[in-house]
Design a protein around this motif. Structure first.
Motif, PDB file in Angstrom:
ATOM      1  N   LEU A 153       0.832  -1.196   0.000  1.00 42.42           N
ATOM      2  CA  LEU A 153       0.000   0.000   0.000  1.00 42.42           C
ATOM      3  C   LEU A 153       0.869   1.249   0.000  1.00 42.42           C
ATOM      4  CD1 LEU A 153      -2.985   0.928   0.185  1.00 42.42           C
ATOM      5  CD2 LEU A 153      -2.684   1.034   2.662  1.00 42.42           C
ATOM      6  N   ASP A 154       0.734   2.058  -1.027  1.00 40.73           N
ATOM      7  CA  ASP A 154       1.553   3.255  -1.156  1.00 40.73           C
ATOM      8  C   ASP A 154       0.854   4.429  -0.488  1.00 40.73           C
ATOM      9  OD1 ASP A 154       3.559   4.996  -1.888  1.00 40.73           O
ATOM     10  OD2 ASP A 154       2.744   5.361  -3.897  1.00 40.73           O
ATOM     11  N   LYS A 155       0.625   4.307   0.816  1.00 37.09           N
ATOM     12  CA  LYS A 155      -0.026   5.345   1.596  1.00 37.09           C
ATOM     13  C   LYS A 155       0.708   5.513   2.922  1.00 37.09           C
ATOM     14  CE  LYS A 155      -3.677   6.070  -1.107  1.00 37.09           C
ATOM     15  NZ  LYS A 155      -3.989   7.380  -1.730  1.00 37.09           N
ATOM     16  N   ARG A 156       0.728   6.754   3.398  1.00 40.74           N
ATOM     17  CA  ARG A 156       1.275   7.012   4.727  1.00 40.74           C
ATOM     18  C   ARG A 156       0.115   7.012   5.723  1.00 40.74           C
ATOM     19  NH1 ARG A 156       3.909  12.646   3.468  1.00 40.74           N
ATOM     20  NH2 ARG A 156       1.826  12.781   2.542  1.00 40.74           N
ATOM     21  N   ILE A 157       0.300   6.316   6.828  1.00 41.94           N
ATOM     22  CA  ILE A 157      -0.766   6.132   7.805  1.00 41.94           C
ATOM     23  C   ILE A 157      -0.443   6.924   9.066  1.00 41.94           C
ATOM     24  CG2 ILE A 157      -2.149   4.469   9.076  1.00 41.94           C
ATOM     25  CD1 ILE A 157      -2.277   4.057   6.086  1.00 41.94           C
ATOM     26  N   GLY A 158      -1.365   7.798   9.476  1.00 38.10           N
ATOM     27  CA  GLY A 158      -1.175   8.584  10.682  1.00 38.10           C
ATOM     28  C   GLY A 158      -2.196   8.232  11.746  1.00 38.10           C
ATOM     29  N   PHE A 159      -1.771   8.248  12.992  1.00 30.62           N
ATOM     30  CA  PHE A 159      -2.656   7.935  14.116  1.00 30.62           C
ATOM     31  C   PHE A 159      -2.700   9.124  15.071  1.00 30.62           C
ATOM     32  CE2 PHE A 159      -1.390   3.728  12.644  1.00 30.62           C
ATOM     33  CZ  PHE A 159      -2.619   3.060  12.637  1.00 30.62           C
ATOM     34  N   LEU A 160      -3.896   9.688  15.218  1.00 32.81           N
ATOM     35  CA  LEU A 160      -4.136  10.696  16.243  1.00 32.81           C
ATOM     36  C   LEU A 160      -4.613   9.944  17.472  1.00 32.81           C
ATOM     37  CD1 LEU A 160      -6.026  13.356  14.098  1.00 32.81           C
ATOM     38  CD2 LEU A 160      -3.576  13.227  14.593  1.00 32.81           C
ATOM     39  N   VAL A 203      -3.711   8.687   5.107  1.00 29.98           N
ATOM     40  CA  VAL A 203      -4.848   8.148   5.846  1.00 29.98           C
ATOM     41  C   VAL A 203      -4.661   8.535   7.302  1.00 29.98           C
ATOM     42  CG1 VAL A 203      -6.164   6.087   6.457  1.00 29.98           C
ATOM     43  CG2 VAL A 203      -4.987   6.210   4.245  1.00 29.98           C
ATOM     44  N   LEU A 204      -5.644   9.229   7.855  1.00 28.45           N
ATOM     45  CA  LEU A 204      -5.512   9.762   9.202  1.00 28.45           C
ATOM     46  C   LEU A 204      -6.536   9.093  10.115  1.00 28.45           C
ATOM     47  CD1 LEU A 204      -3.891  11.941  10.761  1.00 28.45           C
ATOM     48  CD2 LEU A 204      -5.759  13.533  10.254  1.00 28.45           C
ATOM     49  N   PHE A 205      -6.053   8.261  11.031  1.00 30.87           N
ATOM     50  CA  PHE A 205      -6.923   7.564  11.968  1.00 30.87           C
ATOM     51  C   PHE A 205      -7.157   8.426  13.207  1.00 30.87           C
ATOM     52  CE2 PHE A 205      -5.875   3.833   9.496  1.00 30.87           C
ATOM     53  CZ  PHE A 205      -7.039   3.066   9.591  1.00 30.87           C
ATOM     54  N   VAL A 206      -8.432   8.632  13.519  1.00 28.98           N
ATOM     55  CA  VAL A 206      -8.800   9.331  14.750  1.00 28.98           C
ATOM     56  C   VAL A 206      -9.046   8.251  15.796  1.00 28.98           C
ATOM     57  CG1 VAL A 206     -10.379  10.955  15.838  1.00 28.98           C
ATOM     58  CG2 VAL A 206      -9.850  11.153  13.384  1.00 28.98           C
ATOM     59  N   ALA A 207      -8.064   8.046  16.666  1.00 31.48           N
ATOM     60  CA  ALA A 207      -8.091   6.929  17.611  1.00 31.48           C
ATOM     61  C   ALA A 207      -7.988   7.426  19.045  1.00 31.48           C
ATOM     62  CB  ALA A 207      -6.955   5.943  17.297  1.00 31.48           C
ATOM     63  N   VAL A 208      -8.690   8.521  19.315  1.00 34.38           N
ATOM     64  CA  VAL A 208      -8.719   9.079  20.669  1.00 34.38           C
ATOM     65  C   VAL A 208     -10.071   8.781  21.304  1.00 34.38           C
ATOM     66  CG1 VAL A 208      -7.084  10.903  20.120  1.00 34.38           C
ATOM     67  CG2 VAL A 208      -9.542  11.309  19.796  1.00 34.38           C
ATOM     68  N   VAL A 223     -10.293   8.575   9.018  1.00 36.74           N
ATOM     69  CA  VAL A 223     -10.979   7.370   9.496  1.00 36.74           C
ATOM     70  C   VAL A 223     -11.129   7.458  11.004  1.00 36.74           C
ATOM     71  CG1 VAL A 223     -10.980   4.847   9.565  1.00 36.74           C
ATOM     72  CG2 VAL A 223      -9.915   6.042   7.637  1.00 36.74           C
ATOM     73  N   SER A 224     -12.374   7.510  11.472  1.00 37.32           N
ATOM     74  CA  SER A 224     -12.626   7.580  12.909  1.00 37.32           C
ATOM     75  C   SER A 224     -13.001   6.211  13.447  1.00 37.32           C
ATOM     76  CB  SER A 224     -13.753   8.567  13.204  1.00 37.32           C
ATOM     77  OG  SER A 224     -14.135   8.491  14.570  1.00 37.32           O
ATOM     78  N   ILE A 225     -12.329   5.791  14.519  1.00 36.54           N
ATOM     79  CA  ILE A 225     -12.713   4.558  15.214  1.00 36.54           C
ATOM     80  C   ILE A 225     -13.212   4.888  16.619  1.00 36.54           C
ATOM     81  CG2 ILE A 225     -11.157   3.084  13.886  1.00 36.54           C
ATOM     82  CD1 ILE A 225      -9.216   3.121  16.238  1.00 36.54           C
ATOM     83  N   ALA A 226     -13.601   6.164  16.805  1.00 38.29           N
ATOM     84  CA  ALA A 226     -14.123   6.607  18.100  1.00 38.29           C
ATOM     85  C   ALA A 226     -15.594   6.213  18.210  1.00 38.29           C
ATOM     86  CB  ALA A 226     -13.971   8.118  18.247  1.00 38.29           C
TER      87      ALA A 226
END
Length: 349
Positions: A82-89, A146-151, A174-177
């Motif tokens: 996957l040619d994407k950078r993944i970020g986790f908030l 891709v920015l994961f909202v994991a707070v 992407v929110s997983i809250a």
């Protein structure tokens, strides 16, 4: 013996593909996946041969190493799929499970992951397996596709407001809250944000999540495919209307607790019948694991699989009779409905 080996080798992420036995026949409708929000329907994601092999495993809890241990054996590889950078908030356990799962499956490399967390210990843990921590949420967004909202839910609006100025057309949020609606996510991230709301569950920690998603804002079919590809590295995911996410919460979100209670009760029954505690618990857990795999990999109705075990006048039907007298089936149904109603209440608060 060679033919037997070929049958076993044909088992893939979609089950027993080539057997002509009715027991091993797949439900074709189930193989098509969920009805997505896009049309034409989004095709199922094709895993590489290596990814398919890696999905055939007995889960092992390897997600939470103690601080100071050597980095995971899931080392950074030279290439990624996957040619994407993944970020986790937020860099809590669910974020870590996703990050490690993506690396382990070879979907991305560790240097494609960035994160931030108010707890420096969590940031250093991510650094230990090759990810890059930043001191601000805005910096995470700048270095992510891709920015994961994991707070925690109460912090979602704050972190999204911090990254809103740097969100661009290339970002998928992407929110997983739990309980934070698409409307609230778009309100915080901006009307042009491509938002995907996901409800995963805790078996994500062992690479076997059961998740559902819905799209919001300016999210596209391509975003749906991308998010499905990510979550299929750590389990299964389906697309549903947002109004059904409360039911997903009541079933698969809360469901692990119901299953853990069932495993505990089965183990207690084994102890009552004379088995040592450790053996009883292992047998109970493995029985649940094996039974679940039979449902998923054969496509057969659970009732049909139950009937295969219950011979006339035998031991199993005697046990099933006791479960029916105790109302176990109705109790599970009521638990899902109660959790769903509570999820709806929380979403409105």
């Amino acid at each position: 013996m060679l033919q037997i080996f070929r049958v076993v080798a044909s088992v893939g992420s979609h089950g027993f593909r080539h057997s002509s036995s009715p027991f091993f026949s797949l439900n074709k409708a189930a193989r098509r996946g969920s009805a997505g929000v896009c049309w034409p329907p989004v095709p199922p994601v094709k895993l590489t041969e290596e990814q398919s092999k890696s999905r055939q495993h007995t889960p092992k809890l390897i997600i939470i190493p103690a601080v100071g241990e050597s980095p995971s054996t899931m080392a950074t590889s030279a290439t990624s799929v996957l040619d994407k950078r993944i970020g986790f908030l937020g860099s809590g356990q669910m974020a870590e499970a996703l990050a490690r799962g993506l690396i382990k499956r070879g979907l991305i490399t560790a240097d494609q992951i960035v994160c931030n967390d108010p707890n420096p210990v969590r940031k250093e843990l991510f650094r230990s397996f090759g990810a890059t921590p930043y001191d601000s949420n805005a910096d995470v967004a700048r270095h992510s596709d891709v920015l994961f909202v994991a707070v925690k839910p109460q912090h979602v609006s704050q972190v999204l407001s911090e990254v809103r100025p740097v969100l661009g057309e290339g970002h998928t949020v992407v929110s997983i809250a739990a309980g934070i609606t698409v409307e609230k996510l778009v309100e915080a991230a901006g009307p042009d944000a491509r938002v995907v709301r996901v409800m995963p569950n805790t078996p994500c920690l062992v690479g076997e999540t059961a998740a559902a998603m819905c799209l919001g804002g300016k999210a596209t079919c391509e975003d749906e495919v991308l998010v499905r590809r990510i979550f299929e590295a750590v389990g299964r995911i389906y697309t549903v209307d947002e109004k059904l996410l409360a039911a997903v919460t009541g079933l698969s979100g809360s469901g692990p607790a119901y299953v853990f209670m069932a495993i505990e009760a089965l183990a207690d029954g084994g102890v009552r019948a004379g088995l040592p505690r450790d053996i009883a618990q292992a047998l109970a857990a493995q029985t649940v694991l094996g039974s679940a795999k039979m449902v998923l990999e054969t496509g057969s109705h659970p009732g049909a699989l139950k009937d295969m075990v219950t011979s006339p006048g035998g031991t199993t039907i005697a046990g099933v009779h006791e479960l029916e007298k105790a109302g176990v089936r109705a109790a599970f149904m009521s638990a899902v409905v109660a959790a769903t109603e509570r999820a709806n209440q929380l979403a409105k608060s």
